[in-house]
Motif scaffolding. Structure first.
Motif, PDB file in Angstrom:
ATOM      1  N   SER A   1      -2.281 -69.783  -6.524  1.00  0.00           N
ATOM      2  CA  SER A   1      -2.058 -69.220  -7.853  1.00  0.00           C
ATOM      3  C   SER A   1      -1.471 -67.821  -7.752  1.00  0.00           C
ATOM      4  O   SER A   1      -0.639 -67.428  -8.551  1.00  0.00           O
ATOM      5  CB  SER A   1      -3.376 -69.180  -8.641  1.00  0.00           C
ATOM      6  OG  SER A   1      -4.308 -68.345  -7.984  1.00  0.00           O
ATOM      7  N   HIS A   2      -1.931 -67.037  -6.760  1.00  0.00           N
ATOM      8  CA  HIS A   2      -1.380 -65.702  -6.536  1.00  0.00           C
ATOM      9  C   HIS A   2      -1.294 -65.463  -5.038  1.00  0.00           C
ATOM     10  O   HIS A   2      -2.260 -65.027  -4.424  1.00  0.00           O
ATOM     11  CB  HIS A   2      -2.261 -64.624  -7.173  1.00  0.00           C
ATOM     12  CG  HIS A   2      -2.123 -64.548  -8.656  1.00  0.00           C
ATOM     13  ND1 HIS A   2      -0.905 -64.434  -9.288  1.00  0.00           N
ATOM     14  CD2 HIS A   2      -3.061 -64.582  -9.632  1.00  0.00           C
ATOM     15  CE1 HIS A   2      -1.101 -64.389 -10.599  1.00  0.00           C
ATOM     16  NE2 HIS A   2      -2.385 -64.482 -10.828  1.00  0.00           N
ATOM     17  N   ALA A   3      -0.170 -65.811  -4.433  1.00  0.00           N
ATOM     18  CA  ALA A   3      -0.004 -65.582  -3.000  1.00  0.00           C
ATOM     19  C   ALA A   3      -0.142 -64.096  -2.713  1.00  0.00           C
ATOM     20  O   ALA A   3       0.294 -63.255  -3.487  1.00  0.00           O
ATOM     21  CB  ALA A   3       1.368 -66.087  -2.556  1.00  0.00           C
ATOM     22  N   GLU A   4      -0.765 -63.780  -1.595  1.00  0.00           N
ATOM     23  CA  GLU A   4      -1.012 -62.385  -1.245  1.00  0.00           C
ATOM     24  C   GLU A   4       0.303 -61.653  -1.005  1.00  0.00           C
ATOM     25  O   GLU A   4       1.189 -62.133  -0.303  1.00  0.00           O
ATOM     26  CB  GLU A   4      -1.881 -62.318   0.005  1.00  0.00           C
ATOM     27  CG  GLU A   4      -2.259 -60.903   0.401  1.00  0.00           C
ATOM     28  CD  GLU A   4      -3.173 -60.869   1.605  1.00  0.00           C
ATOM     29  OE1 GLU A   4      -3.414 -59.774   2.128  1.00  0.00           O
ATOM     30  OE2 GLU A   4      -3.627 -61.957   2.021  1.00  0.00           O
ATOM     31  N   VAL A   5       0.422 -60.479  -1.610  1.00  0.00           N
ATOM     32  CA  VAL A   5       1.607 -59.642  -1.433  1.00  0.00           C
ATOM     33  C   VAL A   5       1.304 -58.628  -0.341  1.00  0.00           C
ATOM     34  O   VAL A   5       0.269 -57.965  -0.370  1.00  0.00           O
ATOM     35  CB  VAL A   5       1.965 -58.912  -2.744  1.00  0.00           C
ATOM     36  CG1 VAL A   5       3.204 -58.041  -2.553  1.00  0.00           C
ATOM     37  CG2 VAL A   5       2.181 -59.917  -3.873  1.00  0.00           C
ATOM     38  N   ARG A   6       2.193 -58.529   0.638  1.00  0.00           N
ATOM     39  CA  ARG A   6       1.966 -57.557   1.712  1.00  0.00           C
ATOM     40  C   ARG A   6       2.013 -56.142   1.134  1.00  0.00           C
ATOM     41  O   ARG A   6       2.588 -55.907   0.066  1.00  0.00           O
ATOM     42  CB  ARG A   6       3.022 -57.718   2.798  1.00  0.00           C
ATOM     43  CG  ARG A   6       4.439 -57.395   2.359  1.00  0.00           C
ATOM     44  CD  ARG A   6       5.362 -57.269   3.558  1.00  0.00           C
ATOM     45  NE  ARG A   6       6.752 -57.111   3.184  1.00  0.00           N
ATOM     46  CZ  ARG A   6       7.287 -55.981   2.731  1.00  0.00           C
ATOM     47  NH1 ARG A   6       6.523 -54.921   2.558  1.00  0.00           N
ATOM     48  NH2 ARG A   6       8.574 -55.912   2.426  1.00  0.00           N
ATOM     49  N   PRO A   7       1.402 -55.173   1.815  1.00  0.00           N
ATOM     50  CA  PRO A   7       1.444 -53.788   1.330  1.00  0.00           C
ATOM     51  C   PRO A   7       2.880 -53.327   1.085  1.00  0.00           C
ATOM     52  O   PRO A   7       3.768 -53.554   1.912  1.00  0.00           O
ATOM     53  CB  PRO A   7       0.790 -53.002   2.475  1.00  0.00           C
ATOM     54  CG  PRO A   7      -0.122 -53.993   3.125  1.00  0.00           C
ATOM     55  CD  PRO A   7       0.590 -55.312   3.037  1.00  0.00           C
ATOM     56  N   LEU A   8       3.093 -52.703  -0.053  1.00  0.00           N
ATOM     57  CA  LEU A   8       4.435 -52.267  -0.431  1.00  0.00           C
ATOM     58  C   LEU A   8       4.741 -50.885   0.134  1.00  0.00           C
ATOM     59  O   LEU A   8       3.877 -50.008   0.165  1.00  0.00           O
ATOM     60  CB  LEU A   8       4.562 -52.232  -1.956  1.00  0.00           C
ATOM     61  CG  LEU A   8       4.373 -53.563  -2.688  1.00  0.00           C
ATOM     62  CD1 LEU A   8       4.461 -53.349  -4.190  1.00  0.00           C
ATOM     63  CD2 LEU A   8       5.405 -54.584  -2.231  1.00  0.00           C
TER      64      LEU A   8
ATOM     65  N   ILE B   1      10.515 -59.075  -5.479  1.00  0.00           N
ATOM     66  CA  ILE B   1      10.198 -59.881  -6.657  1.00  0.00           C
ATOM     67  C   ILE B   1      10.512 -61.353  -6.404  1.00  0.00           C
ATOM     68  O   ILE B   1       9.728 -62.251  -6.743  1.00  0.00           O
ATOM     69  CB  ILE B   1      10.982 -59.367  -7.883  1.00  0.00           C
ATOM     70  CG1 ILE B   1      10.567 -57.933  -8.223  1.00  0.00           C
ATOM     71  CG2 ILE B   1      10.769 -60.284  -9.084  1.00  0.00           C
ATOM     72  CD1 ILE B   1       9.112 -57.766  -8.596  1.00  0.00           C
ATOM     73  N   GLU B   2      11.652 -61.617  -5.775  1.00  0.00           N
ATOM     74  CA  GLU B   2      12.056 -63.005  -5.514  1.00  0.00           C
ATOM     75  C   GLU B   2      11.165 -63.675  -4.474  1.00  0.00           C
ATOM     76  O   GLU B   2      10.934 -64.885  -4.533  1.00  0.00           O
ATOM     77  CB  GLU B   2      13.519 -63.029  -5.057  1.00  0.00           C
ATOM     78  CG  GLU B   2      14.499 -62.639  -6.161  1.00  0.00           C
ATOM     79  CD  GLU B   2      15.898 -62.344  -5.635  1.00  0.00           C
ATOM     80  OE1 GLU B   2      16.082 -62.425  -4.393  1.00  0.00           O
ATOM     81  OE2 GLU B   2      16.789 -62.025  -6.448  1.00  0.00           O
ATOM     82  N   GLN B   3      10.655 -62.889  -3.526  1.00  0.00           N
ATOM     83  CA  GLN B   3       9.807 -63.454  -2.474  1.00  0.00           C
ATOM     84  C   GLN B   3       8.383 -63.727  -2.950  1.00  0.00           C
ATOM     85  O   GLN B   3       7.638 -64.448  -2.278  1.00  0.00           O
ATOM     86  CB  GLN B   3       9.766 -62.507  -1.272  1.00  0.00           C
ATOM     87  CG  GLN B   3      11.070 -62.426  -0.493  1.00  0.00           C
ATOM     88  CD  GLN B   3      11.027 -61.386   0.617  1.00  0.00           C
ATOM     89  OE1 GLN B   3      10.063 -60.611   0.718  1.00  0.00           O
ATOM     90  NE2 GLN B   3      12.051 -61.358   1.450  1.00  0.00           N
ATOM     91  N   ASN B   4       8.002 -63.150  -4.070  1.00  0.00           N
ATOM     92  CA  ASN B   4       6.639 -63.297  -4.586  1.00  0.00           C
ATOM     93  C   ASN B   4       6.700 -63.827  -6.011  1.00  0.00           C
ATOM     94  O   ASN B   4       6.839 -63.060  -6.971  1.00  0.00           O
ATOM     95  CB  ASN B   4       5.904 -61.955  -4.535  1.00  0.00           C
ATOM     96  CG  ASN B   4       5.729 -61.442  -3.118  1.00  0.00           C
ATOM     97  OD1 ASN B   4       4.786 -61.802  -2.421  1.00  0.00           O
ATOM     98  ND2 ASN B   4       6.659 -60.595  -2.675  1.00  0.00           N
ATOM     99  N   ASP B   5       6.614 -65.121  -6.127  1.00  0.00           N
ATOM    100  CA  ASP B   5       6.777 -65.788  -7.416  1.00  0.00           C
ATOM    101  C   ASP B   5       5.785 -65.258  -8.457  1.00  0.00           C
ATOM    102  O   ASP B   5       4.578 -65.197  -8.203  1.00  0.00           O
ATOM    103  CB  ASP B   5       6.578 -67.297  -7.232  1.00  0.00           C
ATOM    104  CG  ASP B   5       6.913 -68.072  -8.498  1.00  0.00           C
ATOM    105  OD1 ASP B   5       7.936 -67.757  -9.120  1.00  0.00           O
ATOM    106  OD2 ASP B   5       6.135 -68.977  -8.849  1.00  0.00           O
TER     107      ASP B   5
END
Length: 257
Positions: free
Chosen positions: A22-29, A221-225
Motif C-alpha cells: 500500500s505504501h512502499a518504503e521511500v529511501r531517505p531523501l 515521484i515516478e519511482q514511488n507510486d
C-alpha cells in the motif's frame, strides 16, 4: 474460504503483505536548502537544524514515514547537483529562485504564501497624529535575491544599496541609510523583532506573493507510486490542524507566543 476461518498467522502475513504494497518504503531523501536563512532553515549554535520550513517539512514527511538528509549549498551548486542527480529535491523553494530548474521538478501544494513588500521606518508621531511613512527614494535590497516582479521597476530607486542579510537590511533602514527596504516580510520582521525594532517599522506596499512549496525530482515521484498525492494530502492535513500557522507564529514571536 472465509477470512474468519483462516489461522491468525495467515491473517497477519496477509496484512503485512498488504501494508507493504500500500505504501512502499521511500529511501531517505537527499534534500538541499539555499544556505542558512533565518527563520526558514538555519543551524543553531548547537549544530541542530531549526527554522519554519524545516519544522513544517519534518512534520509532513514524518507523517509519511520518510526521513531526509538536509544539506545547505549556494544556489548555483544546488541547480547543478539537481541536474546531475546528486540531490532528490529542495526542502522548500524559499530563497531558491532558479525558475528554469523549478520547472523541471515536482512541486507540492503550498505550505504557505510568502510576501515581498516595501518596508519603511516610521517617523515620530506629530502631536498625536498617526506615524507617517518616509518616502522611499533610496532602497535597500538583498544581494542575490531576484527582484524581477511584474509590478516592480527596481531602476526607479536611486542607487539601491545591496547587503548580504536581512539583519543588515533592518539596520540600514533603522539607521536612515536607506528610505525603505524591499524584502520578504517574514525574514525581515523576524530580524526586526530580534533587534527590538519590530514596532518601529511598517509595511508600505505589498509587491508580490508566491507560494512556498516542497520541490522534488520527478524521478523520485515516478519511482514511488502515489508519493506526490500522499505528500499533498499530508500538507493539507497539517495546514488544517493549524500546525503551519503555529510554527510561523512561534518564530515570529521568538518563541514567546
Amino acid at each position: 474460504m472465509s477470512l474468519v476461518k483462516l489461522p491468525i498467522w495467515v491473517l497477519l502475513t496477509l496484512w503485512g503483505v498488504s501494508s507493504q504494497y500500500s505504501h512502499a518504503e521511500v529511501r531517505p531523501l537527499r534534500l538541499a536548502s539555499a544556505e542558512d536563512v533565518e527563520p526558514y532553515v538555519y543551524h543553531q549554535e548547537s549544530g541542530q537544524v531549526a527554522g519554519i520550513d524545516y519544522e513544517i517539512v519534518r512534520e509532513v514527511l514524518g507523517r509519511a514515514s520518510i526521513s531526509f538528509d538536509l544539506k545547505s549549498f549556494p544556489r548555483p551548486r544546488i541547480s547543478l547537483m539537481l541536474q546531475q542527480g546528486f540531490l532528490d529535491g529542495l526542502l522548500t523553494t524559499t530563497a531558491y529562485n532558479d525558475q528554469d530548474m523549478l520547472e523541471t521538478l515536482w512541486l507540492s501544494v503550498p505550505l504557505y504564501v510568502s510576501t515581498v513588500s516595501t518596508i519603511s521606518r516610521k517617523d515620530a508621531p506629530k502631536s498625536g497624529s498617526p506615524p507617517e511613512m518616509i518616502p522611499c527614494v533610496k532602497a535597500g535590497i538583498l544581494r542575490g535575491f531576484s527582484y524581477r516582479f511584474p509590478n516592480l521597476d527596481i531602476s526607479r530607486f536611486k542607487n539601491p544599496v545591496e547587503v548580504d542579510s536581512a539583519e543588515q537590511l533592518v539596520k540600514l533602514t533603522m539607521y536612515g541609510r536607506v528610505d525603505c527596504a524591499i524584502s520578504e516580510d517574514i525574514t525581515f520582521m523576524y530580524q526586526a523583532r530580534k533587534l527590538h525594532y519590530f514596532d518601529d517599522l511598517q509595511v508600505v506596499e505589498e509587491i508580490s506573493t508566491r507560494p512556498v512549496v516542497i520541490a522534488l525530482s520527478r524521478r523520485i515521484i515516478e519511482q514511488n507510486d502515489g508519493l506526490g498525492e500522499r505528500i499533498n494530502r499530508l500538507i493539507n492535513e497539517v495546514r488544517e490542524e493549524d500546525i503551519i500557522d503555529n510554527i510561523i507564529i512561534k518564530y515570529l514571536t521568538l518563541g514567546n507566543s
